[in-house]
Scaffold this motif. Structure first.
Motif, PDB file in Angstrom:
ATOM      1  N   GLU A   1       0.848  -1.194   0.000  1.00 26.81           N
ATOM      2  CA  GLU A   1       0.000   0.000   0.000  1.00 26.81           C
ATOM      3  C   GLU A   1       0.879   1.237   0.000  1.00 26.81           C
ATOM      4  O   GLU A   1       1.928   1.256   0.632  1.00 26.81           O
TER       5      GLU A   1
ATOM      6  N   GLU B   1       1.887   5.241  -2.161  1.00 29.35           N
ATOM      7  CA  GLU B   1       1.821   6.124  -3.313  1.00 29.35           C
ATOM      8  C   GLU B   1       2.139   5.390  -4.621  1.00 29.35           C
ATOM      9  O   GLU B   1       1.485   5.614  -5.633  1.00 29.35           O
TER      10      GLU B   1
ATOM     11  N   ARG C   1       1.695   2.256  -5.401  1.00 32.02           N
ATOM     12  CA  ARG C   1       0.561   1.422  -5.809  1.00 32.02           C
ATOM     13  C   ARG C   1      -0.555   2.281  -6.403  1.00 32.02           C
ATOM     14  O   ARG C   1      -1.157   1.920  -7.404  1.00 32.02           O
ATOM     15  N   GLN C   2      -0.822   3.435  -5.788  1.00 29.38           N
ATOM     16  CA  GLN C   2      -1.828   4.350  -6.334  1.00 29.38           C
ATOM     17  C   GLN C   2      -1.452   4.773  -7.745  1.00 29.38           C
ATOM     18  O   GLN C   2      -2.302   4.810  -8.632  1.00 29.38           O
TER      19      GLN C   2
ATOM     20  N   GLU D   1      -2.044   1.841 -10.113  1.00 28.87           N
ATOM     21  CA  GLU D   1      -3.479   1.607 -10.318  1.00 28.87           C
ATOM     22  C   GLU D   1      -4.085   2.654 -11.252  1.00 28.87           C
ATOM     23  O   GLU D   1      -4.819   2.320 -12.183  1.00 28.87           O
ATOM     24  N   LEU D   2      -3.769   3.909 -10.973  1.00 30.49           N
ATOM     25  CA  LEU D   2      -4.354   4.989 -11.774  1.00 30.49           C
ATOM     26  C   LEU D   2      -3.803   4.999 -13.200  1.00 30.49           C
ATOM     27  O   LEU D   2      -4.556   5.161 -14.158  1.00 30.49           O
TER      28      LEU D   2
ATOM     29  N   VAL E   1      -2.570  11.696 -13.237  1.00 26.83           N
ATOM     30  CA  VAL E   1      -2.210  10.999 -11.999  1.00 26.83           C
ATOM     31  C   VAL E   1      -1.472  11.969 -11.071  1.00 26.83           C
ATOM     32  O   VAL E   1      -1.752  12.025  -9.874  1.00 26.83           O
TER      33      VAL E   1
ATOM     34  N   ILE F   1      -2.674  13.012  -7.283  1.00 26.86           N
ATOM     35  CA  ILE F   1      -1.877  12.667  -6.109  1.00 26.86           C
ATOM     36  C   ILE F   1      -1.189  13.891  -5.521  1.00 26.86           C
ATOM     37  O   ILE F   1      -0.835  13.903  -4.346  1.00 26.86           O
TER      38      ILE F   1
END
Length: 147
Positions: free
Chosen positions: A97, A99, A101-102, A105-106, A117, A121
């Motif tokens: 988990e 930043e 991973r975000q 994903e995005l 993105v 973020i």
């Protein structure tokens, strides 16, 4: 995982939608085939089992076979596409988990541009590119060390 495999996710997603439409269209064409009378072999239910030829209504066999082969081919490709997509999804799901991973994903799963993105973020666009490269390099190096 290699970057080019991750980047194939978006086109694979589009291809999957296209394959679903094509399969549906082929199934519709199959249902609309004309019914013709065809000859089949049968036998009596009781002894002696005498063979005979019987006329039965059936879909045009040549066209039905042609469509069925195409449906099988499209479904086989669909399964390959889904397997490739699942591999990317599992790679991202197994990331810790945070930043990175975000970002993955995005950018890869949602198909957003790096600029979008970054705005979401709260980073610079170049930071997104660097996070992707750094994580993939780190992942590649750790896999290499395991071997």
């Amino acid at each position: 995982m290699e970057k080019n495999k991750l980047e194939r996710y978006k086109p694979l997603k589009r291809e999957l939608l296209m394959l679903d439409k094509q399969i549906s269209k082929l199934e519709g064409r199959r249902e609309e085939l004309p019914v013709v009378m065809g000859k089949v072999q049968s036998s009596d239910h009781e002894f002696p089992f005498t063979e005979r030829r019987v006329s039965v209504p059936m879909l045009d066999p040549k066209e039905a076979d042609k469509i069925d082969r195409e449906i099988v081919r499209k479904r086989a490709r669909k399964w390959k596409v889904e397997a490739e997509m699942k591999e990317v999804e599992e790679f991202i799901d197994n990331m810790p988990e945070g930043e990175e991973r975000q970002v993955f994903e995005l950018y890869y799963l949602e198909g957003m541009k790096q600029r979008e993105v970054a705005e979401m973020i709260g980073l610079e666009r170049s930071s997104i590119s660097k996070k992707i490269s750094d994580f993939l390099q780190l992942s590649h190096n750790s896999q290499k060390n395991m071997l």
